[in-house]
Design a protein around this motif. Sequence first.
Motif, PDB file in Angstrom:
ATOM      1  N   GLU A 164      34.239 -71.521 -26.514  1.00  0.00           N
ATOM      2  CA  GLU A 164      34.855 -72.811 -26.486  1.00  0.00           C
ATOM      3  C   GLU A 164      33.905 -74.159 -26.043  1.00  0.00           C
ATOM      4  O   GLU A 164      33.467 -75.070 -26.834  1.00  0.00           O
ATOM      5  N   LEU A 165      33.414 -73.895 -25.028  1.00  0.00           N
ATOM      6  CA  LEU A 165      32.457 -75.515 -24.687  1.00  0.00           C
ATOM      7  C   LEU A 165      31.144 -74.756 -24.675  1.00  0.00           C
ATOM      8  O   LEU A 165      30.363 -75.650 -24.329  1.00  0.00           O
ATOM      9  N   SER A 166      30.962 -73.470 -25.371  1.00  0.00           N
ATOM     10  CA  SER A 166      29.518 -73.380 -25.111  1.00  0.00           C
ATOM     11  C   SER A 166      29.019 -72.809 -26.764  1.00  0.00           C
ATOM     12  O   SER A 166      27.700 -74.043 -27.119  1.00  0.00           O
ATOM     13  N   VAL A 167      29.910 -72.971 -27.367  1.00  0.00           N
ATOM     14  CA  VAL A 167      30.116 -73.001 -29.380  1.00  0.00           C
ATOM     15  C   VAL A 167      31.092 -74.053 -30.054  1.00  0.00           C
ATOM     16  O   VAL A 167      32.035 -74.351 -29.258  1.00  0.00           O
ATOM     17  N   ILE A 168      30.012 -74.545 -30.948  1.00  0.00           N
ATOM     18  CA  ILE A 168      30.837 -75.417 -32.076  1.00  0.00           C
ATOM     19  C   ILE A 168      31.269 -74.371 -33.116  1.00  0.00           C
ATOM     20  O   ILE A 168      30.690 -73.745 -33.697  1.00  0.00           O
ATOM     21  N   ASN A 169      32.470 -73.982 -33.408  1.00  0.00           N
ATOM     22  CA  ASN A 169      33.264 -73.565 -34.509  1.00  0.00           C
ATOM     23  C   ASN A 169      33.357 -74.128 -35.594  1.00  0.00           C
ATOM     24  O   ASN A 169      34.060 -75.276 -35.149  1.00  0.00           O
ATOM     25  N   LEU A 170      32.302 -74.920 -36.673  1.00  0.00           N
ATOM     26  CA  LEU A 170      32.856 -75.441 -37.454  1.00  0.00           C
ATOM     27  C   LEU A 170      34.366 -75.647 -37.941  1.00  0.00           C
ATOM     28  O   LEU A 170      34.505 -76.076 -38.402  1.00  0.00           O
ATOM     29  N   GLY A 171      34.774 -73.898 -38.202  1.00  0.00           N
ATOM     30  CA  GLY A 171      35.792 -74.235 -39.451  1.00  0.00           C
ATOM     31  C   GLY A 171      36.715 -74.155 -38.192  1.00  0.00           C
ATOM     32  O   GLY A 171      37.869 -75.412 -38.549  1.00  0.00           O
ATOM     33  N   LEU A 172      36.420 -73.994 -36.753  1.00  0.00           N
ATOM     34  CA  LEU A 172      37.791 -74.299 -36.106  1.00  0.00           C
ATOM     35  C   LEU A 172      37.824 -75.931 -35.874  1.00  0.00           C
ATOM     36  O   LEU A 172      38.982 -76.231 -35.488  1.00  0.00           O
ATOM     37  N   GLU A 173      37.377 -76.091 -35.729  1.00  0.00           N
ATOM     38  CA  GLU A 173      37.086 -77.724 -34.767  1.00  0.00           C
ATOM     39  C   GLU A 173      36.846 -78.128 -36.631  1.00  0.00           C
ATOM     40  O   GLU A 173      36.739 -79.609 -36.588  1.00  0.00           O
ATOM     41  N   LYS A 174      37.251 -78.037 -37.892  1.00  0.00           N
ATOM     42  CA  LYS A 174      37.289 -78.501 -39.242  1.00  0.00           C
ATOM     43  C   LYS A 174      36.355 -79.722 -38.857  1.00  0.00           C
ATOM     44  O   LYS A 174      36.447 -80.746 -39.865  1.00  0.00           O
ATOM     45  N   ILE A 175      34.759 -79.392 -39.032  1.00  0.00           N
ATOM     46  CA  ILE A 175      33.645 -80.105 -39.160  1.00  0.00           C
ATOM     47  C   ILE A 175      33.431 -79.796 -40.625  1.00  0.00           C
ATOM     48  O   ILE A 175      32.802 -78.322 -40.600  1.00  0.00           O
ATOM     49  N   ASP A 176      33.000 -80.514 -41.870  1.00  0.00           N
ATOM     50  CA  ASP A 176      32.653 -80.265 -42.883  1.00  0.00           C
ATOM     51  C   ASP A 176      31.463 -80.313 -43.104  1.00  0.00           C
ATOM     52  O   ASP A 176      30.687 -81.406 -43.121  1.00  0.00           O
ATOM     53  N   ALA A 177      30.565 -79.112 -42.817  1.00  0.00           N
ATOM     54  CA  ALA A 177      29.233 -78.947 -42.682  1.00  0.00           C
ATOM     55  C   ALA A 177      28.309 -79.164 -44.169  1.00  0.00           C
ATOM     56  O   ALA A 177      29.208 -78.848 -45.446  1.00  0.00           O
ATOM     57  N   ASP A 178      27.189 -79.685 -44.067  1.00  0.00           N
ATOM     58  CA  ASP A 178      26.375 -80.080 -45.514  1.00  0.00           C
ATOM     59  C   ASP A 178      25.426 -79.149 -45.467  1.00  0.00           C
ATOM     60  O   ASP A 178      24.528 -78.915 -45.269  1.00  0.00           O
ATOM     61  N   ILE A 179      26.415 -77.458 -45.912  1.00  0.00           N
ATOM     62  CA  ILE A 179      25.041 -76.558 -46.012  1.00  0.00           C
ATOM     63  C   ILE A 179      24.750 -76.157 -46.888  1.00  0.00           C
ATOM     64  O   ILE A 179      23.312 -75.709 -46.621  1.00  0.00           O
ATOM     65  N   TYR A 199      28.454 -71.995 -37.040  1.00  0.00           N
ATOM     66  CA  TYR A 199      28.423 -71.763 -35.460  1.00  0.00           C
ATOM     67  C   TYR A 199      27.212 -72.886 -35.465  1.00  0.00           C
ATOM     68  O   TYR A 199      25.895 -72.709 -35.545  1.00  0.00           O
ATOM     69  N   SER A 200      27.150 -73.249 -33.917  1.00  0.00           N
ATOM     70  CA  SER A 200      26.747 -74.083 -33.282  1.00  0.00           C
ATOM     71  C   SER A 200      25.937 -74.558 -31.803  1.00  0.00           C
ATOM     72  O   SER A 200      27.014 -74.008 -31.466  1.00  0.00           O
ATOM     73  N   ASN A 201      25.497 -74.671 -30.897  1.00  0.00           N
ATOM     74  CA  ASN A 201      25.246 -74.741 -29.703  1.00  0.00           C
ATOM     75  C   ASN A 201      25.931 -75.779 -29.149  1.00  0.00           C
ATOM     76  O   ASN A 201      26.236 -76.891 -29.754  1.00  0.00           O
ATOM     77  N   LYS A 202      26.785 -76.487 -27.821  1.00  0.00           N
ATOM     78  CA  LYS A 202      27.675 -77.208 -27.281  1.00  0.00           C
ATOM     79  C   LYS A 202      26.531 -78.220 -25.856  1.00  0.00           C
ATOM     80  O   LYS A 202      26.963 -78.618 -26.424  1.00  0.00           O
ATOM     81  N   LYS A 203      26.412 -77.351 -25.490  1.00  0.00           N
ATOM     82  CA  LYS A 203      25.238 -77.212 -24.053  1.00  0.00           C
ATOM     83  C   LYS A 203      24.036 -78.591 -24.495  1.00  0.00           C
ATOM     84  O   LYS A 203      24.442 -79.743 -23.644  1.00  0.00           O
ATOM     85  N   TYR A 204      24.004 -78.167 -25.123  1.00  0.00           N
ATOM     86  CA  TYR A 204      22.581 -79.326 -25.652  1.00  0.00           C
ATOM     87  C   TYR A 204      22.634 -79.879 -27.768  1.00  0.00           C
ATOM     88  O   TYR A 204      22.066 -79.670 -27.899  1.00  0.00           O
ATOM     89  N   THR A 205      23.730 -81.190 -27.366  1.00  0.00           N
ATOM     90  CA  THR A 205      23.301 -81.111 -28.605  1.00  0.00           C
ATOM     91  C   THR A 205      24.222 -82.867 -28.571  1.00  0.00           C
ATOM     92  O   THR A 205      24.750 -83.459 -27.511  1.00  0.00           O
ATOM     93  N   PRO A 206      23.503 -83.685 -29.975  1.00  0.00           N
ATOM     94  CA  PRO A 206      23.497 -84.953 -29.339  1.00  0.00           C
ATOM     95  C   PRO A 206      24.936 -85.520 -29.356  1.00  0.00           C
ATOM     96  O   PRO A 206      25.539 -85.140 -30.181  1.00  0.00           O
ATOM     97  N   ILE A 207      25.157 -86.618 -28.766  1.00  0.00           N
ATOM     98  CA  ILE A 207      26.852 -86.970 -28.266  1.00  0.00           C
ATOM     99  C   ILE A 207      27.222 -88.411 -29.632  1.00  0.00           C
ATOM    100  O   ILE A 207      26.070 -89.078 -29.605  1.00  0.00           O
ATOM    101  N   ALA A 208      28.134 -88.371 -29.789  1.00  0.00           N
ATOM    102  CA  ALA A 208      28.484 -89.615 -30.551  1.00  0.00           C
ATOM    103  C   ALA A 208      29.662 -90.435 -29.874  1.00  0.00           C
ATOM    104  O   ALA A 208      30.497 -89.596 -28.710  1.00  0.00           O
ATOM    105  N   THR A 209      30.161 -91.040 -29.708  1.00  0.00           N
ATOM    106  CA  THR A 209      31.039 -92.334 -29.397  1.00  0.00           C
ATOM    107  C   THR A 209      31.750 -93.273 -30.743  1.00  0.00           C
ATOM    108  O   THR A 209      30.768 -93.573 -31.799  1.00  0.00           O
ATOM    109  N   ILE A 210      32.872 -94.315 -29.888  1.00  0.00           N
ATOM    110  CA  ILE A 210      33.409 -94.899 -30.916  1.00  0.00           C
ATOM    111  C   ILE A 210      33.379 -96.212 -30.288  1.00  0.00           C
ATOM    112  O   ILE A 210      33.576 -96.823 -29.179  1.00  0.00           O
TER     113      ILE A 210
END
Length: 538
Positions: free
Chosen positions: A355-370, A379-390
Motif C-alpha cells: 500500500e506504500l508503493s501502489v495506489i489502489n484506486l478502489g480501496l482509496e476511493k478514487i473515482d478515476a476518469d477511465i 492501480y497506479s504507482n505511489k512512489k513517483y507521482t505528483p503530490i497535492a496539498t491543501i
Amino acid sequence: MKKLYIYLLVAGLLIFGSCSDFLDSDPRTQKTDKNFYKTKSDAEKAIVGCYDGLQQVWAEGIAFPVMSEICSDNAFGGTGNADGWAYQVLDEFDPSVAPAEKDMFNANWKAYYKALYSCNMLLSKMTQIDWQGDDAYRLYIEGQARFLRAYMYFDMVRTWEKIPLITTPTNENVPQAEVDDVYKLIAEDLVFATEMPSEAYSNAWAEKNDGRVTKWAAKALLARVFLFYTGYYNKTDLVGIVNKTDVLKGLEDIITNGGFKLLDDYAKLWPGSASYKKNKNKDNTSYAGKGNAETVFAIKYNYTSNYDGKVDGNYWLVMLGLRNKTAYPYSKGWGACTVPFAFWNKFEANDQRRELSVINLGLEKIDADIKDQREYTGYSNKKYTPIATIVDGKVMDAVEALGAVNFMIGQYQDYVSIRYADVLLMASELGSPNAQDYFNQVRTRSGLSTKPVTAENILAERRAEFAFEGHRYWDLLRCGVNVAAQTIATSVTVKNGGVDTQKIIKSENILKTRGFQQIPQEQITQSNNLLKQNAGWE
C-alpha cells in the motif's frame, strides 16, 4: 558549498567547444576551452555543468526510469486513451503497434551525448587546470566526472547495447563500439571514482553536499554494473577489471564505513507514500526529505523550471500521475505506467510496501476518469507521482503552491537511483558472510518475517522493495532473456477508454529484441547509416 540542486540552476553555461551534428551537441556559449578550464573555480563550475547534463537527459523523450518500469512486469504503458502509442510499442516490444514511432528516444540520445560531451571536455582538460597543489581536490573533480560518465554510459548500453563510445571531445561520425569496450570504460571510470576522498554520510554532510557523487556511490554502482553484465552476458567477472570479491568488498565498505542506514519507516522514503500514510492514519508521518540517510545517490531536481531556458525540474514525473485526476494527496498527471492487478496480488500478506508503493484506486476511493485512460487497471504507482496539498481549504498541486510555473515542468522530486537497501541486498546476493542479516534488515522493516537467502527469494524481495524505482526490468534481464520474456509476457483484460480490451505482450517479441530498445532512426540517418538498428526493431 551550497546544495547541488542550487548549483544546477546554471544549466546551460558549461558546455564548450565545437561538436558534431551526429551527436547534436551544439556549443551553448562563446566560452571555449581556450579561455576556460584554468582555475579550481573553473573546474567547480565545469563539474556542475556535468551534473546539469545528467539532470537534463530525461527532460524530453522517454525517461530511463519510466522505460524501465514499462518494459518490466510492474507496469503497462498506459497514458491517455487518445494519445500516441509509443508507450505500447515499448511494453509490447513491438514496432508494428505504431510503425511511425521511430524516434521515441531521439531526444534522450541527443541529451546523453550532450552531457557526455561536458564530462569528456572536463576530463580532457585536467592537466590544463592549475590545481595549486591540491591533488585531493583534483581527484575529487575527476572522480565525479568519471562517475557521471559511467552512469550515463550504463544507462545507454542497457538501453541500446551497441552505441558510439566517445571518450574525448570530437566531431567525428563514430561507429557503434563493441559491448565489452563500453563496459570496460564504465568499469575503469567507476574503479577510479572509488578512490575519491569521501566522508561518511551525516546530516551535516548532506546539508552541504546533497547530490554529490561519493566513493560510496561509485562502489554501489560498480556492483550493479557487475551484476547486470555478468548475469546478462553469462560472465564471471566485469571485463577483467573487477571480480565478485572486489565488488563485494566495496559493498561491505559502504555498509561498515559509509554512514548510511535504512529509515525506520518505508513510507518516509517517498512524498506520495508519506502523505498517504499521514492522511490515512491521521498521524504525523512525514517525508524524510531529500538527501536522507538511505540515499546513496540521487539525481537532483528543483521546482524553478521555466520556458525561458531554465531546465532543472523533473519533467518525467508528470507522466506517472493519475490521468487528469487530482485526488488528495495525489495530483494529476498523464496516466502512464498503470499497474497490473497481478502485481498488487504478488505482495506477501502483511507486506507494508504494497500500500506504500501502489495506489489502489478502489480501496482509496478514487473515482478515476477511465474514459480518458488507456490500459486502466485500477492501480497506479505511489512512489513517483505528483503530490497535492491543501491551501486555504483548497486542494492544489503542491509544486504550484511553491511557485512553480505549472505542474508539468515544476515537479521536483529527486530520482533516488541508489538506496542503502540496494547495497544490503546486492551484498546478500553476492554471498556476504552477513547475507542473512542484510536480507532480514530489509524484510523486517516492512513487517515481514525472515526467509532464507536464496536467488529466488532475493529476486522477489528486490521486486517488492524497489517497485517503480527502475530496477525490476534489469533484474529480470540479468536472469537471462528467456526468463525475462517468460515473466513479462501476459494476456489480460484492461480498459481502454472504459472498454474492455485484451492486452497481449508476447515473449517472442522480447526474445527478438534481446531486451534492447530501438535506436532512433534520425541518428541512423544522420550517421549515413553507419549506425545499425537493433534486432527486432528493423
